[in-house]
Design a protein around this motif. Sequence first.
Motif, PDB file in Angstrom:
ATOM      1  N   LEU A  87       4.953   9.768  -8.387  1.00 23.53           N
ATOM      2  CA  LEU A  87       4.044  10.044  -9.499  1.00 23.53           C
ATOM      3  C   LEU A  87       3.815   8.785 -10.331  1.00 23.53           C
ATOM      4  O   LEU A  87       2.680   8.459 -10.687  1.00 23.53           O
ATOM      5  N   VAL A  88       4.895   8.067 -10.638  1.00 22.86           N
ATOM      6  CA  VAL A  88       4.781   6.839 -11.422  1.00 22.86           C
ATOM      7  C   VAL A  88       3.943   5.799 -10.689  1.00 22.86           C
ATOM      8  O   VAL A  88       3.041   5.170 -11.264  1.00 22.86           O
ATOM      9  N   VAL A  89       4.220   5.614  -9.402  1.00 24.64           N
ATOM     10  CA  VAL A  89       3.480   4.627  -8.607  1.00 24.64           C
ATOM     11  C   VAL A  89       2.000   4.989  -8.553  1.00 24.64           C
ATOM     12  O   VAL A  89       1.130   4.121  -8.714  1.00 24.64           O
ATOM     13  N   GLN A  90       1.712   6.267  -8.326  1.00 24.02           N
ATOM     14  CA  GLN A  90       0.317   6.691  -8.254  1.00 24.02           C
ATOM     15  C   GLN A  90      -0.419   6.430  -9.569  1.00 24.02           C
ATOM     16  O   GLN A  90      -1.550   5.943  -9.574  1.00 24.02           O
ATOM     17  N   LEU A  91       0.201   6.766 -10.682  1.00 22.84           N
ATOM     18  CA  LEU A  91      -0.449   6.553 -11.977  1.00 22.84           C
ATOM     19  C   LEU A  91      -0.686   5.066 -12.235  1.00 22.84           C
ATOM     20  O   LEU A  91      -1.732   4.676 -12.755  1.00 22.84           O
ATOM     21  N   LEU A  92       0.279   4.244 -11.872  1.00 27.68           N
ATOM     22  CA  LEU A  92       0.111   2.799 -12.054  1.00 27.68           C
ATOM     23  C   LEU A  92      -1.022   2.263 -11.175  1.00 27.68           C
ATOM     24  O   LEU A  92      -1.824   1.426 -11.616  1.00 27.68           O
ATOM     25  N   LEU A  93      -1.079   2.733  -9.929  1.00 24.86           N
ATOM     26  CA  LEU A  93      -2.143   2.282  -9.033  1.00 24.86           C
ATOM     27  C   LEU A  93      -3.514   2.729  -9.527  1.00 24.86           C
ATOM     28  O   LEU A  93      -4.490   1.970  -9.472  1.00 24.86           O
ATOM     29  N   GLN A  94      -3.590   3.974 -10.011  1.00 26.71           N
ATOM     30  CA  GLN A  94      -4.861   4.457 -10.536  1.00 26.71           C
ATOM     31  C   GLN A  94      -5.258   3.677 -11.790  1.00 26.71           C
ATOM     32  O   GLN A  94      -6.446   3.417 -12.025  1.00 26.71           O
ATOM     33  N   LEU A  95      -4.269   3.303 -12.602  1.00 32.45           N
ATOM     34  CA  LEU A  95      -4.547   2.481 -13.777  1.00 32.45           C
ATOM     35  C   LEU A  95      -5.072   1.115 -13.360  1.00 32.45           C
ATOM     36  O   LEU A  95      -6.040   0.600 -13.946  1.00 32.45           O
ATOM     37  N   VAL A  96      -4.454   0.522 -12.342  1.00 31.94           N
ATOM     38  CA  VAL A  96      -4.927  -0.770 -11.835  1.00 31.94           C
ATOM     39  C   VAL A  96      -6.355  -0.645 -11.325  1.00 31.94           C
ATOM     40  O   VAL A  96      -7.195  -1.539 -11.546  1.00 31.94           O
TER      41      VAL A  96
END
Length: 231
Positions: A87-96
């Motif tokens: 979940l954390v990785v996905q949110l960071l990638l979507q933010l990027v």
Amino acid sequence: MMKLAVVETKLLTREPGALFSLLIPLFILVVFGSSIQPGDTVLLPMALAIAVGLVALYLVPTTLATYRERGILRRLSVTPVKPGSLLVVQLLLQLVLAVTACGLLMVVAGTVLKAHLPTGVLSGLLVFGLGTASMFAIGLLIAALAPNGRSANGFGVLLYFPMAYLAGLMQPPGQMPAIVARIGEYTPLGAFRQSLADVWAGNAPSPVLLGVMALYALVVGAAAAVFFRWE
């Protein structure tokens, strides 16, 4: 965590929706860019809000709901890589992705279209952070409530268009009924667009609208955390 981030990055780059989120706002900016004057403070803030809205209401909920539907989150729960890490990785990638889309818009607007860029960097970053957080919170709530990826996609699209209209992304607020435009400012996307427009005009963003975005981020984000299911 790093290996997971690499894998998820590769998957995101193959996702057609990621390219869609990059190109649609850019297409809108370029098509209407011929009308941009050096002091324009309307079109680019609109394009930035569109870019963030697409990522938040389309990619975030669809991806997470699809992972749950396919049992990926459940399977991860019995491995050293916990579902929370995904979940954390996905949110960071979507933010990027959202930052990349907005950065591309600003580069094209500033170099090709010679559009006005704001000088208030700190206020711009504050508005962008709060606006993105409020929109991502809504995307997470959709992901929490949607039974599968297809329905998450549908809910996101159905929510995006009325929210975009109220926010003044489909029709300039000055051409909308006054009461509708006023209501739109108190939606997360509307507060985001108006605050960006204020920054572009060289004005301080409204504390009320900053508070609106922060409140959406906190309340809706908390609701998403309560309702989110890993399987």
